[in-house]
Design an enzyme around this catalytic site. Structure first.
Site, PDB file in Angstrom:
ATOM      1  N   CYS B 162      -1.659  -4.363   0.732  1.00 41.31           N
ATOM      2  CA  CYS B 162      -1.675  -3.660   2.067  1.00 41.31           C
ATOM      3  C   CYS B 162      -0.833  -4.493   3.057  1.00 41.31           C
ATOM      4  CB  CYS B 162      -3.148  -3.483   2.703  1.00 41.31           C
ATOM      5  SG  CYS B 162      -4.012  -2.750   1.430  1.00 41.31           S
ATOM      6  N   HIS B 304      -4.921  -4.898  11.821  1.00 35.78           N
ATOM      7  CA  HIS B 304      -4.771  -4.179  10.571  1.00 35.78           C
ATOM      8  C   HIS B 304      -5.800  -3.128  10.780  1.00 35.78           C
ATOM      9  CE1 HIS B 304      -4.271  -4.080   6.223  1.00 35.78           C
ATOM     10  NE2 HIS B 304      -5.611  -4.504   6.063  1.00 35.78           N
ATOM     11  N   GLU B 315     -11.833  -9.418  11.412  1.00 32.68           N
ATOM     12  CA  GLU B 315     -10.427  -9.329  12.014  1.00 32.68           C
ATOM     13  C   GLU B 315     -10.931  -9.162  13.710  1.00 32.68           C
ATOM     14  OE1 GLU B 315      -7.901  -6.172  11.657  1.00 32.68           O
ATOM     15  OE2 GLU B 315      -6.150  -7.050  12.519  1.00 32.68           O
ATOM     16  N   LYS B 333      -4.212   2.945  12.090  1.00 33.39           N
ATOM     17  CA  LYS B 333      -4.822   3.474  10.783  1.00 33.39           C
ATOM     18  C   LYS B 333      -5.702   4.514  11.300  1.00 33.39           C
ATOM     19  CE  LYS B 333      -4.234  -0.025   7.467  1.00 33.39           C
ATOM     20  NZ  LYS B 333      -3.787  -1.405   8.302  1.00 33.39           N
ATOM     21  N   HIS B 338      -4.901   4.832   6.190  1.00 34.26           N
ATOM     22  CA  HIS B 338      -4.438   3.601   5.382  1.00 34.26           C
ATOM     23  C   HIS B 338      -3.202   3.877   4.660  1.00 34.26           C
ATOM     24  CE1 HIS B 338      -3.894  -0.579   4.088  1.00 34.26           C
ATOM     25  NE2 HIS B 338      -5.176  -0.551   4.274  1.00 34.26           N
ATOM     26  N   PHE B 397      -5.625  -6.255   0.167  1.00 31.67           N
ATOM     27  CA  PHE B 397      -6.315  -6.812  -1.090  1.00 31.67           C
ATOM     28  C   PHE B 397      -5.828  -7.719  -1.925  1.00 31.67           C
ATOM     29  CE2 PHE B 397      -9.076  -2.501  -2.434  1.00 31.67           C
ATOM     30  CZ  PHE B 397      -9.700  -2.642  -1.405  1.00 31.67           C
TER      31      PHE B 397
END
Lengths: 129, 409
Positions: B162, B304, B315, B333, B338, B397
């Site tokens: 990502c 993110h 986060e 997102k 995503h 990931f």
């Protein structure tokens, strides 16, 4: 002027985005900017949709759409005849098969020769690396 | 910053919010997700996603070569064309030897690989496509852009899940800084909305599930207390990067400057972020140091923000630790879903637009962040405020953390 098999027109326009105006009986795969990868893809679609084995990129590239049409019509007729007389027409419908070349890592291998045509595919565009 | 200043002179996007940069920007600023039920996902545990709609990709690509391109390649090529035109550059006349192409992706053509596997299994080798490999391998976006644009400099496809898009922009920055090219087309692309992928996200526990009657458009809720997982998206963003001096010499006005980049790796677990957030924090600190900024200089965080319980908790804690002055935070997102490998590039692009326009888009589907998160989320309406320095976070990931520092031009 001969007709073009409707499947040829359909595949050329839908999959390969060839403008319909260019699809004329005397056009060849080369003149339509179909490289050997595109021609191989074309052959798979013909096989998958019509059940006709036309996996000869050298003759497909050189043949006119009129000639490919004649081959497809002939193959279909032969297949019908084969169905009617099972076991009789062992090699009917394979007149298109010439030299089937596969380019791997820059080398050229003649895979099968079923007719007397010994033309090779001069443009090594396609499978290269 | 040690190297030359790097300018972003062109931007191209194709996303679930719109098929170019302007429509994407307007869609993201409206703060409404286009997530919808997708016919191809029918029968899957999750049958919805954010998808690119309303465009005939093959017609947009033009010519006769679209048959050999996967959807992820087409996205990238279209975004690259928009970016190059936006930069006022013309591939017909540029010195292609000095043009690099760095386009990341997470899953490449995994959708096509699946199709080819099914064809092979059910109908045999002769039913598979001679273009099967080209429809699958992750470098083809970079390769097809290079082919179409006569770009013969270095090219590659960074793959850091990502954060692939941020990694690509960072690598492109380095190619420019070290003089390996004069122009870099950089970004990322992803097309991953197909049954095998969504099933994998469901089985890993990362995907938001819809109850009966739930509206998919309301499910991605970054930083909300009731966030319940990610919603799948797709798309691409490509930027044109040049050394600022070169850009100005040819009369090109930068959209923004890429001031710094930082990357670290959790080396902890494939899907769970390190609970301390310390390694991700170090990526932020590296980016800030690279830019020559103090954390207090940061006026906006493009997070993110995946809407998964773990990412958003880690986060949010990171943001409140590193930026105690509470700069406004957004998380695209919520609108876009995503977009996986493309997400970092798209979000960097949106951050560029925030710097340009002085507008921070709101986080979709969020009334207020969870009470335990001490961060200032932009909600409901866009925040209109001049922003000079912003960061964009991407955490992939595998533990790939990548952060960009972006500066108003």
């Amino acid at each position: 002027m001969s007709e073009i098999h409707p499947k040829i027109t359909e595949v050329l326009t839908a999959t390969f985005k060839v403008p319909a105006a260019e699809i004329i009986p005397e056009a060849t795969m080369d003149s339509l900017e179909m490289d050997s990868l595109a021609v191989a893809e074309f052959a798979v679609i013909i096989k998958e949709t019509l059940g006709i084995d036309a996996d000869s990129d050298s003759l497909l590239k050189g043949a006119t759409l009129a000639e490919i049409t004649a081959f497809l019509d002939g193959a279909r007729t032969a297949r019908t005849a084969r169905t009617a007389h099972a076991g009789h027409a062992a090699h009917a419908g394979h007149t298109l098969r010439a030299v089937h070349t596969v380019h791997v890592a820059g080398t050229t291998h003649a895979v099968s020769t079923a007719s007397g045509v010994s033309e090779t595919n001069e443009a090594p565009v396609g499978v290269g690396r | 910053m040690t190297g030359p200043a790097i300018a972003i002179t062109g931007l191209g996007m194709i996303t679930p919010a719109g098929n170019d940069t302007d429509s994407t920007w307007h869609g993201v600023c409206e703060g409404v997700s286009p997530a919808h039920r997708v016919p191809e996902l029918s029968g899957c545990a999750v049958d919805f996603a954010c998808t690119v709609e309303g465009i005939d990709l093959d017609a947009a690509i033009g010519g006769r070569t679209a048959f050999r391109m996967g959807r992820y390649v087409k996205f990238a090529l279209l975004a690259a064309r928009e970016a190059v035109a936006d930069a006022g550059l013309d591939p017909a006349s540029w010195d292609g030897t000095r043009v690099a192409v760095v386009v990341g992706t997470s899953s490449g053509g995994s959708a096509s690989l699946t199709e080819q596997s099914v064809a092979l299994d059910r109908r045999g080798p002769e039913a598979t496509s001679p273009s099967g490999i080209l429809l699958t391998i992750p470098n083809m976006p970079a390769a097809e852009i290079a082919i179409k644009m006569r770009a013969t400099g270095p090219s590659m496809a960074p793959c850091t899940a990502c954060s692939s898009g941020v990694t690509a922009l960072s690598v492109a920055r380095d190619l420019l800084s070290t003089g390996q090219c004069d122009i870099a087309l950089a970004g990322a692309t992803e097309s991953i909305v197909f049954p095998v992928a969504i099933t994998g996200f469901v089985r890993s526990g990362a995907a938001a599930l819809a109850g009966p009657g739930d509206d998919p458009a309301l499910l991605c809720r970054p930083f909300a207390s009731d966030r319940a997982g990610l919603v799948l998206g797709e798309g691409a963003a490509i930027m044109v990067l040049e050394r600022e001096q070169d850009a100005r010499a040819r009369g090109a006005g930068p959209r923004a400057l890429l001031a710094g980049a930082g990357a670290t790796t959790d080396a902890h677990h494939p899907t769970s972020p390190h609970p301390s957030g310390a390694v991700a924090q170090r990526a932020v600190e590296v980016a800030l140091r690279d830019a020559g900024w103090q954390s207090g200089d940061v006026e906006h965080v493009n997070a993110h923000g995946t809407s998964t319980p773990l990412n958003d908790a880690t986060e949010a804690a990171l943001i409140s630790r590193v930026y105690p002055h509470r700069p406004p935070v957004t998380a695209p997102k919520g609108v876009l879903g995503h977009c996986m490998g493309a997400a970092g590039a798209i979000e960097a692009g949106l951050t560029v637009l925030t710097l340009q326009h002085g507008v921070v888009p709101p986080i979709a589907n969020l009334d207020a962040p969870a009470v335990e998160f001490d961060i200032d989320c932009v909600t409901k309406q866009p925040l209109r405020q001049r922003i000079d320095r912003a960061v964009s976070h991407s955490f992939g990931f595998g533990g790939h953390n990548a952060v960009l520092a972006l500066q108003r031009a």
